[in-house]
Design an enzyme around this catalytic site. Sequence first.
Site, PDB file in Angstrom:
ATOM      1  CG  ASP A   1     -31.181  22.246 -18.267  1.00  0.00           C
ATOM      2  OD1 ASP A   1     -31.904  23.249 -18.381  1.00  0.00           O
ATOM      3  OD2 ASP A   1     -31.634  21.108 -18.085  1.00  0.00           O
TER       4      ASP A   1
ATOM      5  CG  ASP B   1     -31.638  17.971 -15.208  1.00  0.00           C
ATOM      6  OD1 ASP B   1     -32.425  18.908 -15.075  1.00  0.00           O
ATOM      7  OD2 ASP B   1     -31.899  16.797 -14.852  1.00  0.00           O
TER       8      ASP B   1
ATOM      9  CD  GLU C   1     -33.549  25.038 -21.224  1.00  0.00           C
ATOM     10  OE1 GLU C   1     -32.902  24.052 -21.593  1.00  0.00           O
ATOM     11  OE2 GLU C   1     -34.618  24.958 -20.604  1.00  0.00           O
TER      12      GLU C   1
END
Lengths: 194, 194
Positions: free
Chosen positions: B7, B141, B68
């Site tokens: 992420d 996260d 992501e």
Amino acid sequence: MRVLGVDPGLTRCGLGVVDVARDRRATLVGVGVVGTSAQEPLDARLLLIARSIDEWLDRYEPEVVAVERVFSQLNVSTVMGVAQASGIVIAAAARRGIPVALHTPSEVKAAVTGSGRADKAAVTRMVTKILRLETSPRPADAADALALALAHAWRGAAPGSPSAVGRTTAMTANALTPAQRLWAEAESRARRKT
Amino acid sequence: MRVLGVDPGLTRCGLGVVDVARDRRATLVGVGVVGTSAQEPLDARLLLIARSIDEWLDRYEPEVVAVERVFSQLNVSTVMGVAQASGIVIAAAARRGIPVALHTPSEVKAAVTGSGRADKAAVTRMVTKILRLETSPRPADAADALALALAHAWRGAAPGSPSAVGRTTAMTANALTPAQRLWAEAESRARRKT
């Protein structure tokens, strides 16, 4: 001072190396563009940019890397690729212990042409004159990379000097070449300031 | 299949490694967050992220890196840092020949919770259950990175299966643990499709 200027981008990443002497005279060392195709997967494109930056850093050993500060005015899909490329460039320089300077497009335009709102053609024209080139660097990304390197070197070489070192509007015919006139103007300004 | 989920972010970059078996059972291998301070210069921050990614790739040798896909919904200054970090991560994987997969946040949420609009708490809760963890991965996260890795592994493990492998709304009490119930649901759906 040797500066590598980078105009980051996914489709075209401009690279330009200049040597700038104490008297502000600048010489072209290398210029190029790394192009990647939108048909390629993103990882292959970013890898190509990463490898190219590494090659340029190894080959030219710049003292500073000047990178264009990415801006919100661009549309979001463009910003993404530009930012991804710039992240790779900045990390590559940092990995070698080379300082990185970020400059906004308007700082660069002002430093090279005298106007922060100069268009791409004016920047290319001035870069061509300043570096005493017979033909203009193409595409515009290559000229932008050189402009970044010049803008950074001039700022670094003369702290406190005005960021605008010349004005295209003042480029009327006289005994000096345009580039010489630029130096003369810049130096007279720098003297006035001190 | 071993997947490293990332992420990306400048302030916090979540990293999570999972091993996923053919029967979709997933095991936590490693999880963490690389944090960098806004007080540090950008080049130092990006270098720290680059070094951390290299360490994780070397230590865990994932078969795939799932990152992501950065989105326009974020505000522009956040997007910049996220994109710079993601560029570094993608290039680092590509340099090692490790395939990179990009997944949108809603794909990941749908795969893990059954809803593409699940909030962060729901994602963390499901990741904790799926991986049979005693405590939830923190910060969000880290959980997001694990969710990315899980989402990718499940897509890869069962092509053609629905991307939503479970629904939090269906998580009512019964003899199965929530995670077991998830597998059962996912497998029954996969069977129905074939």
